[in-house]
Structures are given as structure tokens and as C-alpha cells.
Motif scaffolding. Structure first.
Motif, PDB file in Angstrom:
ATOM      1  N   GLU A 151       0.848  -1.200   0.000  1.00  9.39           N
ATOM      2  CA  GLU A 151       0.000   0.000   0.000  1.00  9.39           C
ATOM      3  C   GLU A 151       0.880   1.245   0.000  1.00  9.39           C
ATOM      4  OE1 GLU A 151      -0.181   2.092   2.783  1.00  9.39           O
ATOM      5  OE2 GLU A 151       1.052   0.914   4.157  1.00  9.39           O
ATOM      6  N   PHE A 152       0.332   2.302  -0.597  1.00 13.63           N
ATOM      7  CA  PHE A 152       1.048   3.582  -0.614  1.00 13.63           C
ATOM      8  C   PHE A 152       0.132   4.680  -0.086  1.00 13.63           C
ATOM      9  CE2 PHE A 152       2.828   0.881  -3.981  1.00 13.63           C
ATOM     10  CZ  PHE A 152       4.159   0.852  -3.595  1.00 13.63           C
ATOM     11  N   LEU A 153      -0.525   4.391   1.024  1.00 11.19           N
ATOM     12  CA  LEU A 153      -1.518   5.310   1.577  1.00 11.19           C
ATOM     13  C   LEU A 153      -0.872   6.260   2.568  1.00 11.19           C
ATOM     14  CD1 LEU A 153      -4.220   2.615   2.447  1.00 11.19           C
ATOM     15  CD2 LEU A 153      -3.958   3.859   0.295  1.00 11.19           C
ATOM     16  N   ARG A 154      -1.119   7.539   2.395  1.00 12.76           N
ATOM     17  CA  ARG A 154      -0.665   8.507   3.402  1.00 12.76           C
ATOM     18  C   ARG A 154      -1.780   8.726   4.396  1.00 12.76           C
ATOM     19  NH1 ARG A 154      -0.020  13.365  -0.248  1.00 12.76           N
ATOM     20  NH2 ARG A 154      -1.627  12.089  -1.193  1.00 12.76           N
ATOM     21  N   GLU A 155      -1.455   8.710   5.666  1.00  7.98           N
ATOM     22  CA  GLU A 155      -2.470   9.016   6.672  1.00  7.98           C
ATOM     23  C   GLU A 155      -2.997  10.422   6.397  1.00  7.98           C
ATOM     24  OE1 GLU A 155      -1.448   8.281  10.743  1.00  7.98           O
ATOM     25  OE2 GLU A 155      -0.493   6.389  10.226  1.00  7.98           O
ATOM     26  N   LYS A 207       8.101  -1.379  -2.156  1.00 11.07           N
ATOM     27  CA  LYS A 207       7.495  -0.680  -1.025  1.00 11.07           C
ATOM     28  C   LYS A 207       8.554  -0.026  -0.134  1.00 11.07           C
ATOM     29  CE  LYS A 207       4.959   0.579   2.361  1.00 11.07           C
ATOM     30  NZ  LYS A 207       3.888   1.544   2.340  1.00 11.07           N
ATOM     31  N   ASN A 211       9.480   4.144   0.341  1.00  4.09           N
ATOM     32  CA  ASN A 211       9.487   4.865   1.619  1.00  4.09           C
ATOM     33  C   ASN A 211      10.890   5.367   1.969  1.00  4.09           C
ATOM     34  OD1 ASN A 211       6.785   4.793   2.040  1.00  4.09           O
ATOM     35  ND2 ASN A 211       6.806   3.371   3.753  1.00  4.09           N
ATOM     36  N   PHE A 252       7.769  16.382  -1.229  1.00  7.84           N
ATOM     37  CA  PHE A 252       8.596  15.845  -0.134  1.00  7.84           C
ATOM     38  C   PHE A 252       9.918  16.575   0.005  1.00  7.84           C
ATOM     39  CE2 PHE A 252       6.577  12.272   2.074  1.00  7.84           C
ATOM     40  CZ  PHE A 252       5.339  12.422   1.477  1.00  7.84           C
ATOM     41  N   LEU A 253       9.853  17.884  -0.239  1.00 10.89           N
ATOM     42  CA  LEU A 253      11.026  18.727  -0.029  1.00 10.89           C
ATOM     43  C   LEU A 253      10.714  19.833   0.984  1.00 10.89           C
ATOM     44  CD1 LEU A 253      12.592  19.128  -3.624  1.00 10.89           C
ATOM     45  CD2 LEU A 253      13.510  17.824  -1.695  1.00 10.89           C
ATOM     46  N   HIS A 254       9.822  19.546   1.917  1.00 11.79           N
ATOM     47  CA  HIS A 254       9.542  20.532   2.970  1.00 11.79           C
ATOM     48  C   HIS A 254      10.439  20.240   4.154  1.00 11.79           C
ATOM     49  CE1 HIS A 254       6.090  22.004   0.830  1.00 11.79           C
ATOM     50  NE2 HIS A 254       5.659  20.759   0.693  1.00 11.79           N
ATOM     51  N   GLY A 260       8.318  11.506  10.952  1.00 11.57           N
ATOM     52  CA  GLY A 260       7.851  10.585  11.987  1.00 11.57           C
ATOM     53  C   GLY A 260       6.794   9.680  11.379  1.00 11.57           C
ATOM     54  N   CYS A 263       5.326   4.709   9.494  1.00 15.71           N
ATOM     55  CA  CYS A 263       5.927   4.032   8.326  1.00 15.71           C
ATOM     56  C   CYS A 263       7.400   4.338   8.113  1.00 15.71           C
ATOM     57  CB  CYS A 263       5.133   4.399   7.079  1.00 15.71           C
ATOM     58  SG  CYS A 263       3.386   4.064   7.269  1.00 15.71           S
ATOM     59  N   PHE A 323       2.334  13.418  14.330  1.00 11.09           N
ATOM     60  CA  PHE A 323       3.507  13.455  13.446  1.00 11.09           C
ATOM     61  C   PHE A 323       3.268  14.247  12.170  1.00 11.09           C
ATOM     62  CE2 PHE A 323       3.058  10.620   9.727  1.00 11.09           C
ATOM     63  CZ  PHE A 323       1.874   9.955  10.018  1.00 11.09           C
ATOM     64  N   LYS A 324       1.985  14.465  11.860  1.00  8.95           N
ATOM     65  CA  LYS A 324       1.619  15.342  10.750  1.00  8.95           C
ATOM     66  C   LYS A 324       0.147  15.702  10.942  1.00  8.95           C
ATOM     67  CE  LYS A 324       0.111  12.105   7.242  1.00  8.95           C
ATOM     68  NZ  LYS A 324       0.245  11.701   5.870  1.00  8.95           N
ATOM     69  N   ARG A 413       7.611  24.236  11.160  1.00  8.16           N
ATOM     70  CA  ARG A 413       7.000  23.778   9.905  1.00  8.16           C
ATOM     71  C   ARG A 413       6.958  24.864   8.832  1.00  8.16           C
ATOM     72  NH1 ARG A 413       6.400  18.167   9.642  1.00  8.16           N
ATOM     73  NH2 ARG A 413       5.879  17.421  11.710  1.00  8.16           N
TER      74      ARG A 413
HETATM   75  C1  UGA Z   1       4.033   7.397   4.164  1.00  6.23           C
HETATM   76  C2  UGA Z   1       4.104   7.453   2.631  1.00  6.23           C
HETATM   77  O1  UGA Z   1       4.002   8.810   2.197  1.00  6.23           O
HETATM   78  C3  UGA Z   1       2.981   6.619   2.005  1.00  6.23           C
HETATM   79  O2  UGA Z   1       3.122   6.613   0.591  1.00  6.23           O
HETATM   80  C4  UGA Z   1       3.105   5.184   2.530  1.00  6.23           C
HETATM   81  O3  UGA Z   1       2.097   4.359   2.015  1.00  6.23           O
HETATM   82  C5  UGA Z   1       2.996   5.201   4.038  1.00  6.23           C
HETATM   83  O4  UGA Z   1       4.055   6.015   4.579  1.00  6.23           O
HETATM   84  C6  UGA Z   1       3.109   3.781   4.513  1.00  6.23           C
HETATM   85  O5  UGA Z   1       4.166   3.156   4.346  1.00  6.23           O
HETATM   86  O6  UGA Z   1       2.092   3.215   4.936  1.00  6.23           O
HETATM   87  P1  UGA Z   1       2.597   8.668   6.053  1.00  6.23           P
HETATM   88  O7  UGA Z   1       3.551   8.056   7.035  1.00  6.23           O
HETATM   89  O8  UGA Z   1       1.143   8.610   6.312  1.00  6.23           O
HETATM   90  O9  UGA Z   1       2.822   8.025   4.591  1.00  6.23           O
HETATM   91  O10 UGA Z   1       2.956  10.216   5.976  1.00  6.23           O
HETATM   92  P2  UGA Z   1       3.755  11.219   5.018  1.00  6.23           P
HETATM   93  O11 UGA Z   1       2.814  12.216   4.502  1.00  6.23           O
HETATM   94  O12 UGA Z   1       4.571  10.495   4.047  1.00  6.23           O
HETATM   95  O13 UGA Z   1       4.703  11.941   6.091  1.00  6.23           O
HETATM   96  C7  UGA Z   1       5.681  11.227   6.829  1.00  6.23           C
HETATM   97  C8  UGA Z   1       6.523  12.171   7.641  1.00  6.23           C
HETATM   98  O14 UGA Z   1       7.374  12.952   6.824  1.00  6.23           O
HETATM   99  C9  UGA Z   1       5.723  13.180   8.477  1.00  6.23           C
HETATM  100  O15 UGA Z   1       6.314  13.291   9.754  1.00  6.23           O
HETATM  101  C10 UGA Z   1       5.853  14.473   7.690  1.00  6.23           C
HETATM  102  O16 UGA Z   1       5.737  15.613   8.497  1.00  6.23           O
HETATM  103  C11 UGA Z   1       7.254  14.331   7.131  1.00  6.23           C
HETATM  104  N1  UGA Z   1       7.475  15.107   5.898  1.00  6.23           N
HETATM  105  C12 UGA Z   1       6.820  14.798   4.758  1.00  6.23           C
HETATM  106  C13 UGA Z   1       8.377  16.152   5.916  1.00  6.23           C
HETATM  107  O17 UGA Z   1       9.014  16.468   6.961  1.00  6.23           O
HETATM  108  N2  UGA Z   1       8.595  16.842   4.757  1.00  6.23           N
HETATM  109  C14 UGA Z   1       7.971  16.544   3.600  1.00  6.23           C
HETATM  110  O18 UGA Z   1       8.235  17.214   2.586  1.00  6.23           O
HETATM  111  C15 UGA Z   1       7.040  15.499   3.601  1.00  6.23           C
END
Ligand code: UGA
Length: 435
Positions: A151-155, A207, A211, A252-254, A260, A263, A323-324, A413
Motif C-alpha cells: 500500500e502507498f496510503l498517506r495518513e 514498497k 518509503n 517531499f522537499l519541505h 515521523g 511508516c 507526526f503530521k 514547519r
Molecule cells: C508514508 C508514505 O508517504 C505513504 O506513501 C506510505 O504508504 C505510508 O508512509 C506507509 O508506508 O504506509 P505517512 O507516514 O502517512 O505516509 O505520511 P507522510 O505524509 O509520508 O509523512 C511522513 C513524515 O514525513 C511526516 O512526519 C511528515 O511531516 C514528514 N514530511 C513529509 C516532511 O518532513 N517533509 C515533507 O516534505 C514530507
């Protein structure tokens, strides 16, 4: 088609509800009786935008149901999904596969007729082969194929990610299983969503590689932000400047306090361990893991420095703990490092999070929780933004200043404009941007 989903956790529930919405008949099975009863009563065990109504609609249409009994649905299922947890094994960081193995045994005991067994849980390379072995040993007469379908689901965006994915990855070793998977994902197939058919090991690795790559991208920009701070450059503009290059991409460049969640931390560590076991170490990912851990630990120092070097007797207002945004998930959240470090430095911490406070209360101690962002600020010596919830993005700055003892903001942030904040008289500190 008939689908049994083992595990009504985050992935199982979202995937089950979405498959039902595609028109399939889905039963989500879980051993946790409380969870199943709650789901039957329409109460979601997790916070995920849109999930409650999606579940309700599909239950009402008779396509989605919940059960404690695998034997009641699996024998007639075309596909049985394993969507159970694979936590980090305590001590060594390998993925703990005991729930997956247990599910495989239970499936073997009840399937009847050709069944595709699909691992949706994030599992290390080779697990599909092990699942196949377990089923064959437990029931030598079983007619089945084992498929990997990560799966590639973001919370917070999971339903959209399921229904409008960039791609679907299917690791299937035979044509019969591929046909079932194609049928399951037919609505996406018709939409021309790319479906990557490959072998099982490749799918399992895709997968982890995805990640780990995303975690690397974040860590890269976080390191760039540290350099920006030293040389007077702006990390947001660096990210835009490189992200416009199609080969790099803007997402994903923030820069922030470190990644956190449930995943990235777990999967990067598991990949490192798998690679070490196979004598093919992933040194980049090893560095990413270390850098990110250290980063989360160092974030409190920014607050201490902003407050003049000491937090003794001071009160810090913390906005956001998850975490987000758009989740109540606290797993590996930067706040779990930041808050205790602030307390250790002598601060009293007052906090607000729109969804995470119940979970935070289990993991953090001595926090005074409030009912909204402004109450959090009252009489505090400084405010730190840990999570970028939308409701923190447009605070009334004058009101904020009147509530705080000193107008100090540490924005981990980068949700405010440095120049604007300085003009409004805020002592503003952000990540990788000159004030
Ligand atoms: C992540 C992946 O994005 C999904 O594709 C994957 O399916 C999922 O893990 C999983 O393996 O189940 P998720 O953990 O829900 O999803 O959250 P993200 O939106 O990816 O964020 C992860 C962390 O990275 C957060 O703490 C977020 O704040 C941080 N982040 C993200 C940054 O610091 N900068 C960014 O540019 C993006």
C-alpha cells in the motif's frame, strides 16, 4: 468479487472500505472484539478524513461487514488480504512478522477452492515465499497463490491515495493470480492507472525502496536547511529551485523537524536490517535513519536558544503533537522528543492538538492540555509550532502577541512568512530561512 481483509487497522480498514466502494463484497476480520463491535456501531477506531461516511455507505449497501470469525468468510473469498501490523521488533529493528505468520496459518486452515492470498502489510523481501511455505505446510491440499500488493496510503489522505493512486504494484508469480488482481483493481485499470506487474520479491522491495527514497528526500532537504541557516540562504527557495527540475520533483522537499509516523521510521530501519542481512548494506538509508533521529532530538535546542538559553521556570506553548496534520497518530512524532526535552530543560509545557491529545496523554506526561490554540498561548513565554494543522496557519498575530509573555515563535514547519512576522514585531525563528 469476494474479499476477506484480515486486520481492521488503518490499512485494512481503508483498503476494505475502498474495495467495497469499487463494488466488491468485503468482510474485514479482526481479533479485537471491541474494535469489531465499534465498527459495527459505525464508530471508527482511527481518525481518517472521509472514512466514517465511506464505511457507513458501504455497510448500508450491504457490501462491507465486520467479523471476528475468519472461517465465516474466507472459504468463499476470491482473495484474502493480510493487512496486519508489522511493528519494529524491539531491540533489533527487524520487522516483527509474527502477526503475518499467524494469519497465514489461519488462512491455510479455512480456505476452500482457489484463493489468492495477498500481503498488503509492509513485509521484508522473501516474506511472500514464507507465507506460501506456511500455507502449504499447514494445508497441503490448498489451492492458492500468494501475491504481494503493497500500500502507498498517506495518513490523512488515504482514501484519495487508494482511489486515485499514482500506481498499483502487484507481485504475482502466476497468471491465475494476476487475473484476480486485475479484476479487483478493475475500476483503476479502466482509469488507466499504471499497474506494475512484477514478481513477488520485487514488489516487496518496491514498497521499502519508495518509503526509504521519500525519507531520504526529506532528510536531504533538512540538511540543506541547516546549511541555509549558516549561509543566509532560504531553504524554501532552494526546494523550489531544485524541485522544478522534473528529474527531482517538488514533493517531499519541505524542511521540518524530521519525519515521523508509523511508516518511514519503521520501514527505513527494517530496510537497513534486511540489507545488512544480505550483505548489501544501504549506507545512504543508514545515514538517513541516524540523521533523522538526531534531528528530532535537536529541535528543542532551537526553542531553548530562542528563549535566551534557558527554560528554567518558563512555560512553552506547543501547537500540534501528531507526526503530521489530519491524523491522531503520535507514533514516532517529533513531539515525543521535543516535549520531554523542553521539560528536562525546566519548562512547563502547555499544548493543543486538534486530534492527537488523547493519544499524546498516553505517551507524554505533565502536559497541560488546552481547548484551542489561543488558550495554549495565554501567559506562555514562547510558542513552538510542531505540527502544521490548518487551524494554526492563520492565527491572529496581534491576539497571539497580547496573550504571550514575550512574542517569541519557533515555527518548525515554516507555515508563516518570516518578513511578515518580523514586521508584526514577532521574534520569529523558522527552519532554514533568514528572518
Ligand atoms: C508514508 C508514505 O508517504 C505513504 O506513501 C506510505 O504508504 C505510508 O508512509 C506507509 O508506508 O504506509 P505517512 O507516514 O502517512 O505516509 O505520511 P507522510 O505524509 O509520508 O509523512 C511522513 C513524515 O514525513 C511526516 O512526519 C511528515 O511531516 C514528514 N514530511 C513529509 C516532511 O518532513 N517533509 C515533507 O516534505 C514530507
Amino acid at each position: 468479487m469476494r474479499v476477506t481483509m484480515i486486520g481492521a487497522g488503518y490499512v485494512g480498514l481503508v483498503s476494505g472500505a475502498c474495495f467495497a466502494d469499487f463494488g466488491h463484497e468485503v468482510v474485514c476480520v479482526d481479533k479485537d472484539e471491541r474494535k469489531i463491535r465499534k465498527l459495527e456501531a459505525g464508530v471508527m477506531p482511527i481518525y481518517e478524513p472521509g472514512l466514517e461516511s465511506l464505511v457507513a455507505e458501504n455497510v448500508k449497501a450491504g457490501r462491507l461487514s465486520f467479523s471476528l470469525d475468519l472461517a465465516a468468510s474466507a472459504p468463499s473469498a476470491d482473495a484474502v488480504f493480510i493487512a496486519v501490523g508489522t511493528p519494529s521488533r524491539r531491540g533489533d529493528g527487524f520487522a516483527d512478522l509474527s502477526y503475518v505468520y499467524q494469519a497465514a496459518e489461519e488462512i491455510a486452515q479455512v480456505i476452500d477452492g482457489y484463493t489468492v492470498v495477498v500481503t498488503k502489510s509492509t513485509v521484508p523481501v522473501g516474506t511472500g515465499a514464507e507465507v506460501e511455505e506456511i500455507i502449504r505446510k499447514t494445508n497441503s491440499a490448498a489451492d492458492f497463490s500468494v501475491v504481494s500488493n503493497p500500500e502507498f496510503l498517506r495518513e490523512g489522505a488515504a482514501i484519495n491515495d487508494f482511489k486515485r493512486p499514482d500506481r498499483v504494484v502487484v507481485g504475482a508469480e502466476d497468471e491465475r493470480a494476476q487475473k484476480v488482481m486485475r479484476e479487483l483493481y478493475r475500476p483503476l485499470f479502466i482509469n488507466e492507472t499504471p499497474i506494475v506487474f512484477t514478481n513477488r520479491a520485487t514488489s516487496e522491495l518496491i514498497k521499502y525502496a519508495a518509503n526509504a527514497f521519500l525519507a531520504t528526500k526529506i532528510t536531504f532537504i533538512n540538511e540543506m536547511s541547516d546549511l541555509c541557516e549558516k549561509v543566509g540562504a532560504n531553504v524554501q527557495e532552494v526546494a523550489r529551485g531544485i524541485g522544478l527540475d522534473g528529474r527531482i520533483g517538488a514533493k517531499f522537499l519541505h524542511a521540518g523537524p524530521g519525519y515521523g509516523g508509523s511508516c518511514f521510521p519503521k520501514d527505513t530501519l527494517a530496510l537497513v536490517r534486511t540489507a545488512q542481512t544480505h550483505d548489501a548494506p544501504t549506507k545512504i538509508v543508514e545515514a538517513v535513519v541516524d540523521i533523522n533521529d538526531a534531528r528530532k532530538k535537536s529541535m528543542a535546542d532551537r526553542v531553548i536558544a530562542a528563549c535566551g538559553g534557558s527554560l528554567e521556570g518558563k512555560t512553552i506553548a506547543a501547537l500540534g503533537l501528531t507526526f503530521k496534520p489530519n491524523t491522531d497518530d503520535m507514533r514516532d512524532s517529533p513531539s515525543l522528543d521535543i516535549v520531554p526535552a523542553l521539560q528536562k530543560a525546566g519548562a512547563k509545557v502547555r499544548a493543543f492538538d486538534p486530534a492527537g491529545m488523547d493519544e499524546a496523554a498516553e505517551l507524554l506526561s505533565d502536559i497541560e492540555y488546552t481547548e484551542g490554540p489561543y488558550q495554549t498561548l495565554e501567559g506562555a513565554d514562547a510558542v513552538v509550532i510542531i505540527t502544521e494543522w490548518d487551524e494554526f496557519r492563520a492565527l491572529d498575530v496581534d491576539r497571539m502577541k497580547s496573550l504571550l509573555k514575550a512574542p517569541i515563535m519557533v515555527d518548525l514547519r515554516n507555515i508563516y512568512d518570516p518578513q511578515e512576522m518580523v514586521e508584526k514585531g514577532v521574534e520569529y525563528h523558522s527552519i532554514g530561512r533568514p528572518a
